[in-house]
Motif scaffolding. Structure first.
Motif, PDB file in Angstrom:
ATOM      1  N   ILE A  11       0.872  -1.173   0.000  1.00 18.78           N
ATOM      2  CA  ILE A  11       0.000   0.000   0.000  1.00 18.78           C
ATOM      3  C   ILE A  11       0.905   1.217   0.000  1.00 18.78           C
ATOM      4  CG2 ILE A  11      -1.849   1.233   1.195  1.00 18.78           C
ATOM      5  CD1 ILE A  11      -2.615  -1.581   0.488  1.00 18.78           C
ATOM      6  N   ASP A  12       0.792   2.028  -1.039  1.00 21.84           N
ATOM      7  CA  ASP A  12       1.730   3.116  -1.248  1.00 21.84           C
ATOM      8  C   ASP A  12       1.029   4.457  -1.037  1.00 21.84           C
ATOM      9  OD1 ASP A  12       3.570   4.939  -2.152  1.00 21.84           O
ATOM     10  OD2 ASP A  12       3.639   4.176  -4.214  1.00 21.84           O
ATOM     11  N   LEU A  13       1.339   5.092   0.112  1.00 21.85           N
ATOM     12  CA  LEU A  13       0.730   6.396   0.417  1.00 21.85           C
ATOM     13  C   LEU A  13       1.720   7.534   0.186  1.00 21.85           C
ATOM     14  CD1 LEU A  13      -1.115   5.446   3.740  1.00 21.85           C
ATOM     15  CD2 LEU A  13      -2.142   5.794   1.501  1.00 21.85           C
ATOM     16  N   THR A  14       2.689   7.319  -0.686  1.00 21.33           N
ATOM     17  CA  THR A  14       3.777   8.297  -0.808  1.00 21.33           C
ATOM     18  C   THR A  14       3.545   9.318  -1.909  1.00 21.33           C
ATOM     19  OG1 THR A  14       5.073   6.992  -2.374  1.00 21.33           O
ATOM     20  CG2 THR A  14       5.395   6.528  -0.043  1.00 21.33           C
ATOM     21  N   ARG A  15       4.237  10.447  -1.758  1.00 27.67           N
ATOM     22  CA  ARG A  15       4.149  11.508  -2.746  1.00 27.67           C
ATOM     23  C   ARG A  15       5.532  12.068  -3.080  1.00 27.67           C
ATOM     24  NH1 ARG A  15       2.672  14.725   0.685  1.00 27.67           N
ATOM     25  NH2 ARG A  15       4.164  13.447   1.818  1.00 27.67           N
ATOM     26  N   VAL A  16       5.618  12.717  -4.195  1.00 28.40           N
ATOM     27  CA  VAL A  16       6.779  13.461  -4.676  1.00 28.40           C
ATOM     28  C   VAL A  16       7.960  12.543  -5.002  1.00 28.40           C
ATOM     29  CG1 VAL A  16       8.277  15.466  -4.377  1.00 28.40           C
ATOM     30  CG2 VAL A  16       5.946  15.529  -3.504  1.00 28.40           C
ATOM     31  N   LEU A  17       8.984  12.408  -4.092  1.00 31.02           N
ATOM     32  CA  LEU A  17      10.191  11.718  -4.555  1.00 31.02           C
ATOM     33  C   LEU A  17      10.662  10.549  -3.691  1.00 31.02           C
ATOM     34  CD1 LEU A  17      12.458  11.347  -6.539  1.00 31.02           C
ATOM     35  CD2 LEU A  17      13.608  13.337  -5.609  1.00 31.02           C
ATOM     36  N   GLY A  41      -4.442  14.089  -6.437  1.00 26.57           N
ATOM     37  CA  GLY A  41      -3.284  13.362  -6.976  1.00 26.57           C
ATOM     38  C   GLY A  41      -1.979  13.744  -6.298  1.00 26.57           C
ATOM     39  N   ASP A  42      -0.978  12.900  -6.493  1.00 19.99           N
ATOM     40  CA  ASP A  42       0.393  13.172  -6.056  1.00 19.99           C
ATOM     41  C   ASP A  42       0.808  14.543  -6.596  1.00 19.99           C
ATOM     42  OD1 ASP A  42       3.207  13.217  -5.855  1.00 19.99           O
ATOM     43  OD2 ASP A  42       3.408  11.091  -6.369  1.00 19.99           O
ATOM     44  N   GLU A  43       1.358  15.416  -5.714  1.00 19.76           N
ATOM     45  CA  GLU A  43       1.799  16.745  -6.166  1.00 19.76           C
ATOM     46  C   GLU A  43       2.727  16.678  -7.365  1.00 19.76           C
ATOM     47  OE1 GLU A  43       1.677  15.584  -2.944  1.00 19.76           O
ATOM     48  OE2 GLU A  43       2.664  17.117  -1.704  1.00 19.76           O
ATOM     49  N   TYR A  57       8.304  14.062 -14.836  1.00 16.87           N
ATOM     50  CA  TYR A  57       8.858  13.808 -13.511  1.00 16.87           C
ATOM     51  C   TYR A  57       8.098  12.660 -12.838  1.00 16.87           C
ATOM     52  CZ  TYR A  57      10.524  14.989  -8.779  1.00 16.87           C
ATOM     53  OH  TYR A  57      11.103  14.971  -7.526  1.00 16.87           O
ATOM     54  N   PHE A  58       6.778  12.805 -12.793  1.00 14.34           N
ATOM     55  CA  PHE A  58       5.947  11.777 -12.165  1.00 14.34           C
ATOM     56  C   PHE A  58       6.122  10.426 -12.859  1.00 14.34           C
ATOM     57  CE2 PHE A  58       2.132   9.210 -11.863  1.00 14.34           C
ATOM     58  CZ  PHE A  58       1.883   9.212 -10.507  1.00 14.34           C
ATOM     59  N   MET A  59       6.067  10.450 -14.185  1.00 10.32           N
ATOM     60  CA  MET A  59       6.114   9.175 -14.908  1.00 10.32           C
ATOM     61  C   MET A  59       7.443   8.450 -14.703  1.00 10.32           C
ATOM     62  SD  MET A  59       4.086   9.809 -18.510  1.00 10.32           S
ATOM     63  CE  MET A  59       4.938  11.313 -19.019  1.00 10.32           C
ATOM     64  N   SER A  60       8.517   9.237 -14.478  1.00 11.81           N
ATOM     65  CA  SER A  60       9.833   8.585 -14.389  1.00 11.81           C
ATOM     66  C   SER A  60      10.039   7.849 -13.073  1.00 11.81           C
ATOM     67  CB  SER A  60      10.949   9.604 -14.624  1.00 11.81           C
ATOM     68  OG  SER A  60      11.048  10.499 -13.535  1.00 11.81           O
ATOM     69  N   ILE A  61       9.228   8.092 -12.056  1.00  8.15           N
ATOM     70  CA  ILE A  61       9.438   7.403 -10.777  1.00  8.15           C
ATOM     71  C   ILE A  61       8.191   6.696 -10.259  1.00  8.15           C
ATOM     72  CG2 ILE A  61      11.396   8.795  -9.978  1.00  8.15           C
ATOM     73  CD1 ILE A  61       9.403  10.533  -8.454  1.00  8.15           C
ATOM     74  N   SER A  67      -2.732   2.953  -9.730  1.00  5.73           N
ATOM     75  CA  SER A  67      -3.197   4.146  -9.006  1.00  5.73           C
ATOM     76  C   SER A  67      -4.659   4.016  -8.630  1.00  5.73           C
ATOM     77  CB  SER A  67      -3.017   5.399  -9.867  1.00  5.73           C
ATOM     78  OG  SER A  67      -3.734   6.482  -9.282  1.00  5.73           O
ATOM     79  N   MET A  68      -4.914   4.341  -7.369  1.00  2.00           N
ATOM     80  CA  MET A  68      -6.279   4.307  -6.849  1.00  2.00           C
ATOM     81  C   MET A  68      -6.529   5.640  -6.156  1.00  2.00           C
ATOM     82  SD  MET A  68      -7.636   1.683  -3.985  1.00  2.00           S
ATOM     83  CE  MET A  68      -9.388   1.422  -3.740  1.00  2.00           C
ATOM     84  N   VAL A  69      -7.627   6.301  -6.520  1.00  2.00           N
ATOM     85  CA  VAL A  69      -7.973   7.539  -5.821  1.00  2.00           C
ATOM     86  C   VAL A  69      -8.818   7.197  -4.607  1.00  2.00           C
ATOM     87  CG1 VAL A  69      -9.406   9.598  -5.931  1.00  2.00           C
ATOM     88  CG2 VAL A  69      -7.767   9.126  -7.753  1.00  2.00           C
ATOM     89  N   LEU A  70      -8.431   7.738  -3.480  1.00  2.00           N
ATOM     90  CA  LEU A  70      -9.148   7.469  -2.237  1.00  2.00           C
ATOM     91  C   LEU A  70      -9.057   8.721  -1.372  1.00  2.00           C
ATOM     92  CD1 LEU A  70     -10.557   4.920  -1.268  1.00  2.00           C
ATOM     93  CD2 LEU A  70      -8.435   4.230  -0.136  1.00  2.00           C
TER      94      LEU A  70
END
Lengths: 400, 400
Positions: A11-17, A41-43, A57-61, A67-70
């Motif tokens: 379960i991935d609750l992470t954002r940015v980098l 969405g992720d910033e 940027y987003f696509m590269s990492i 992806s699930m919106v919650l």
């Protein structure tokens, strides 16, 4: 071909980098990574440059993730998260410390639902200590962690590492912590909590600088591109770029001097031995600059290689695409994205003989897998419609 | 308190930096790491500075290991290694590709003895591809891998990262590969071969640089300590050092200007919005320099913190020892060595709640555990005497 972590649900609750780089590696290794995004969405989806509206940027990492919106601010959003947690092996988050408690999804709250859960938090300063609540950016962590103080030209300004090494190093240690906890769970049957701090990780990678200071009492300074005690072991400018040479001993020095047709330098009393070359660098450096200003980088490398002197080109990001070794190792490669088309990114260095890392899918568009995941969980179509109507699983409309 | 990798036995054939940093982390996590050294020892034992004859460099990256001297050029040395391999989970080596085959200890030769063996090789360019046989040093890998081309002051020279990030990153990915293979072995019962390349790893950590080039066609350049699109987000010189500030939006800009008693700047048409500040940086920078030249770093940080502006000090390696957060997290700490006495080094960032990384023992002296390990394997005292007399397990006498 299967992946090393097949069957592991993250379960991935992470954002940015830092967090996304960690879960990307888990995905590269074959884990099922469910990226939970808030409706906005992720910033990082807003960081340019864009290709057909999708952030490079987003696509590269974020490859190898669904992806699930919650909406975790809605109690039904949290309920769905808790259901996912019951079936998961790992949860990763990189909110500022305190945020998960506010959202009601801290380790203390989720652990009773699944004692096998490995819950990893990756933050700027860690979950404990006087700075735990402070905002962290890569440059703040690089500055506080010491690496900037030893990077740069001698006598010049301390210099930030051009890649976000504060985030990336923390991402790698978070992966290591998670995999270590998975190994331990095989013995104990229990999950645990992992608290990774970007600042801790910066200190951890200083290698000998801390011991050197502790022993010699001397504060390490930026020393540019030279080796502290081996000469010449440095970058040198050529007609069209830079190369690196590493003349590690007096025998190589002889070969080097012959190769560049300056046999007079071999026994020059200023440069005859490595300690002399190191001591008289200020006299040697202009001579080397003048020698290499006659060569292109390609010519210089050919001459060095023929003489057996360790060397290499200084490559910019564009040149990586043409390096035969990097191409052979598939370390820069195009990934097909359904919206953006072909996007080049770094491959995976995890070359395992039976279960290598691989790129199985491009980065997801916002919420593209929400429905599929909820159906897997047993939600009916009418329930999905209701959740959508009430904004629990609905992505925020994108501004054009 | 037990470690995450308790019960995992690692045969460590590594030298210098990338390999030893990897096996140090496995040791921090509780694995039993047996460092096999040639009679002359790991080269890093000769790297200064020294404390009572022991290398600070070596000691800082070889804690949590036992040392065994074994002459692998002697057939009896190889036999002992093979016996160890039969009982081991992991073998790590960082010779130049081809060396293990010459020594008769390649994966192909050892795998039949123990099909559960995970054999990890960490090399400069990897085991395959046109450059596989080339000598690699950290600076060559940093140069070829692109990170130097984006590190440094704008318009200045490409700059080497001051820590050996080429080695360290490869070490972290090698740990990840090994732990992933351990996870997979739980399912398959089989070991495998892992081929980590320092150059691959450098490419892997460039994060968005590759995608940015791929999309925008622009070669990323060194941009010093600034953020490409947020201003001011940079280092600034104070009366006694440097600090970092991160003014992420116009609201923070207002707070910032008020805090430094320059409300006139808030609505200055050159600086009113973030894009304007970014565009007019050449005019803004000298103003900021002049403002901060009035403060010490401590004063400046107090003012920024009071205003809620994200900030931090730029710390040198000496200052890390006094940072309250770093001390709280035990990231710089003294380790007692039987010969050298107390030596400070980096702690472990692997803060797991039940089985955290820990430093259980200092770095070993050369061959200190040879006898103990051979006795564990069932060798008799007379056999040990014979092996010693014939130089199979005897450390080379140290030059004084």
């Amino acid at each position: 071909m299967s992946g090393s972590l097949n069957g592991i649900k993250v379960i991935d609750l992470t954002r940015v980098l830092a967090g996304p780089f960690c879960t990307m590696i888990l995905g590269d290794l074959g884990a099922d990574v469910i990226k939970i995004e808030a409706p906005e969405g992720d910033e990082a989806r807003n960081f340019g440059p864009f290709v057909k509206g999708e952030s490079a940027y987003f696509m590269s990492i974020n490859r190898n993730k669904r992806s699930m919106v919650l909406n975790l601010k809605d109690p039904r959003g949290r309920e769905i998260l808790k259901e996912l947690v019951r079936q998961a092996d790992v949860l990763v988050e990189n909110f500022r410390p305190g945020t998960t408690a506010k959202l009601g999804i801290s380790y203390e709250e989720l652990y009773p639902l699944n004692p096998r859960l490995i819950y990893a938090s990756c933050s700027g300063f860690g979950q404990t200590g006087p700075y735990r609540g402070r905002p962290a950016y890569d440059i703040i962590i690089q500055a506080m962690g010491g690496i900037m103080s030893i990077t740069g030209q001698p006598g010049g300004e301390p210099t930030r590492v051009g890649a976000s090494i504060g985030d990336i190093t923390a991402a790698l240690f978070t992966v290591i912590g998670i995999l270590a906890a998975l190994a331990e769970r095989e013995r104990s049957g229990k999950g645990q909590y992992i608290d990774i701090s970007m600042l801790d990780c910066q200190v951890a990678i200083l290698e000998n600088a801390i011991a050197r200071y502790s022993v010699a009492g001397e504060v390490p300074k930026p020393i540019g591109n030279r080796h502290p005690s081996i000469t010449p072991f440095t970058t040198l400018r050529t007609r069209d770029g830079y190369i690196v040479i590493a003349v590690g001993n007096d025998n190589l020095w002889r070969k080097f001097c012959e190769a560049v047709k300056r046999p007079d330098l071999i026994d020059d009393p200023r440069f005859k031995t490595n300690p002399l070359r190191t001591q008289n660098w200020d006299e040697l450096y202009p001579i080397l600059c003048s020698i290499f200003s006659e060569y292109t980088s390609e010519e210089a490398l050919a001459v060095m290689e023929a003489a057996g002197v360790p060397c290499g080109p200084l490559q910019d990001v564009g040149q990586l695409f043409h390096d035969p070794q990097i191409r052979h190792r598939e370390m820069v490669l195009p990934i097909e994205h359904p919206v953006a088309g072909s996007l080049w990114m770094a491959g995976t260095p995890l070359k395992l003989s039976r279960t290598p890392g691989k790129i199985a899918r491009p980065a997801p568009t916002l919420g593209q897998d929400t429905y599929a995941i909820l159906r897997e969980m047993g939600y009916s179509e009418s329930q999905l419609k209701e959740l959508e109507a009430e904004g629990v699983i609905t992505p925020k409309a994108k501004k054009e």
